[in-house]
Design a protein around this motif. Sequence first.
Motif, short mmCIF file in Angstrom:
data_model
loop_
_atom_site.label_atom_id
_atom_site.label_comp_id
_atom_site.label_asym_id
_atom_site.label_seq_id
_atom_site.Cartn_x
_atom_site.Cartn_y
_atom_site.Cartn_z
N VAL A 44 -49.00 19.94 6.47
CA VAL A 44 -50.23 19.44 6.54
C VAL A 44 -50.80 18.41 5.95
O VAL A 44 -51.06 17.33 6.31
N TYR A 45 -50.54 18.84 4.49
CA TYR A 45 -51.38 17.84 3.49
C TYR A 45 -50.56 16.57 3.52
O TYR A 45 -51.37 15.72 3.01
N VAL A 46 -49.33 16.55 3.55
CA VAL A 46 -48.49 15.32 3.71
C VAL A 46 -49.15 14.48 4.96
O VAL A 46 -49.26 13.32 4.59
N VAL A 47 -49.29 15.00 6.13
CA VAL A 47 -49.51 14.31 7.21
C VAL A 47 -50.90 13.81 7.18
O VAL A 47 -51.28 12.56 7.36
N ILE A 48 -51.84 14.33 6.58
CA ILE A 48 -53.10 13.98 6.19
C ILE A 48 -53.20 12.87 5.34
O ILE A 48 -53.75 11.88 5.60
N ARG A 262 -54.18 19.35 14.93
CA ARG A 262 -55.65 19.14 15.07
C ARG A 262 -56.43 19.11 13.43
O ARG A 262 -57.15 18.34 13.48
N THR A 263 -55.72 20.06 12.75
CA THR A 263 -56.14 20.03 11.51
C THR A 263 -56.00 18.82 10.57
O THR A 263 -56.83 18.28 9.99
N THR A 264 -54.80 18.15 10.83
CA THR A 264 -54.53 16.67 10.16
C THR A 264 -55.37 15.71 10.96
O THR A 264 -56.03 14.94 9.82
N LEU A 265 -55.63 15.65 12.17
CA LEU A 265 -56.45 14.47 12.49
C LEU A 265 -58.06 14.85 11.97
O LEU A 265 -58.64 13.98 11.75
N ILE A 266 -58.57 16.09 12.20
CA ILE A 266 -60.08 16.22 11.63
C ILE A 266 -60.09 15.86 10.34
O ILE A 266 -61.06 15.47 9.73
N ALA A 267 -59.29 16.55 9.41
CA ALA A 267 -59.25 16.03 7.85
C ALA A 267 -59.24 14.72 7.71
O ALA A 267 -60.03 14.15 6.99
N THR A 268 -58.26 13.81 8.40
CA THR A 268 -58.06 12.52 8.09
C THR A 268 -59.56 11.67 8.59
O THR A 268 -60.23 11.10 7.76
N ALA A 269 -60.13 12.20 9.60
CA ALA A 269 -61.60 11.64 9.87
C ALA A 269 -62.51 11.96 9.00
O ALA A 269 -63.36 10.97 8.53
N ILE A 270 -62.60 13.13 8.36
CA ILE A 270 -63.44 13.45 7.30
C ILE A 270 -63.01 12.43 6.19
O ILE A 270 -64.26 12.01 5.63
N ILE A 271 -61.87 12.56 5.82
CA ILE A 271 -61.70 11.68 4.36
C ILE A 271 -62.02 10.07 4.69
O ILE A 271 -62.56 9.52 3.74
N ILE A 272 -61.89 9.64 5.82
CA ILE A 272 -62.11 8.31 6.30
C ILE A 272 -63.91 8.05 6.14
O ILE A 272 -64.32 7.07 5.36
#
Length: 476
Positions: A44-48, A262-272
């Motif tokens: 997960v953390y790598v995909v994020i 879903r976790t990776t996409l939501i986390a990516t949006a938050i980091i952005i």
Amino acid sequence: MSPLFVIIASSLGVLIFSGAIALYIGSKNKGSENWEVGGRSLPVYVVIGTQFATAMGGGMLVAHVGIGYASGWSTLTYGLILSVGILTFVLIAPWLRSKNFTTLPDVIRSIYGNHPVLSGMTALMTIIVPFGWVATQLVAFGKLLEPITGISPTILMFFLAIFSLVFIIPAGLTSIAWTDFIFGVGMLIMTVISSFMVISMAGGWNEVISSNPATSWEFPSGLGAVGMLTIVLWTLSIIPGTLTNQMYYQRIYAAKNTSSIRTTLIATAIIIMLVEIWAAVMGMSIFTMNPNLAGPELAAGWFLTQVPTWFLALYASFIIATIMSTVNSGVQSVVVNITRDLYQNHINPDVSEKKLLAMSRWTSVVIIAIAYVLATQFTGALNWLVATYAYSAGALLVPIFGGYLLRNTSIVTPYGGIGAMIFGILGTGIAHAMGTTIPYVIYGLGLSLIGLFLVSFLTRNKDFQSKMLIEQKKSV
């Protein structure tokens, strides 16, 4: 100590460390599936990390800081629009991952069947965006580092192109994703350090607020400081472009399992969104120090001329990591379309995995060489390359998402998919030529939708489809 020496030393340190990791990952992860989709087993953390690095790119360093300089918190609005595009993938990600797709043409084949013309058109329209990214990122790299190093952009771009192959060739997306994760962590650390640095140089946050127009820093009104028309134009450009960018799809395919997507996409949006806060803080703080720059996009470059050498060295590494991640991802995406969707599917279906992997590596060299030549010799054409983002979205968005929604019906046909693409390209091109104020991709999307239903209706007749199938077999 010479600032140039410090910058080169720190940059080489970052590249050698991350390059060694790429080579190590490549030695442990062999095979075409690792090269194309990260072995479908990335944590997960790598995909994020790789989604974030892909989404931001070099534009964050120049354009987004420029938005913050001119319009304050409006950078958050840009990030919100981009996040909406990324979060839209949540709706279709389980289906995408469950089908074990590799590229966007795989999606089209799943919906419409394996029609060679439709598949080939999809591959070509998919290629132009990541290739344009590669060329423009090379140019951005040269322009950003030339003022602080004094080195010719041509030389800077050459070394970036050579180093990028160290990250791509070992294991394709697998090595890129892991180094993207490292780059992403470094990028986040650097945003924190640079935020404190720029606020301190500006005299503190209270000084920043008092120096910038209230329309920029007041919340939530500052979100609209850039103007409603610009926000509408951003929305109409960013979301279609995001939803047809194969690089985002590839990272969904590379996730270890469906539940983690879903976790990776939501986390990516938050980091952005967090990084857009950084861009706004940087921009407004630089405005406090120098409100008279000739243009907003000069803000980041001017800031680098004011910082101490140690910070300049760190920031140079930050620039390299940010741009390198986008170049690597763009080249790998183009290569997969060429080797798999065009060569394997249309020229040599029986190609061995070993030969396909070797071809992928050599094709990477060719693609980065072409992008380098384009970036050094034809810089005036790069605006045209950026415009192809709109053509790609105009051609692909309706066939992908319209086809997905209607995939279990008999409403759409392969010829409808072809019609949607042709109508989308024509609509985008005509509006582009007319110089419309509204992004010309919208006209392309409208005509593409008409083309999907009109041509599907005209070709739904079984006798027509049988006749076309016979003609297709004869041509083969």
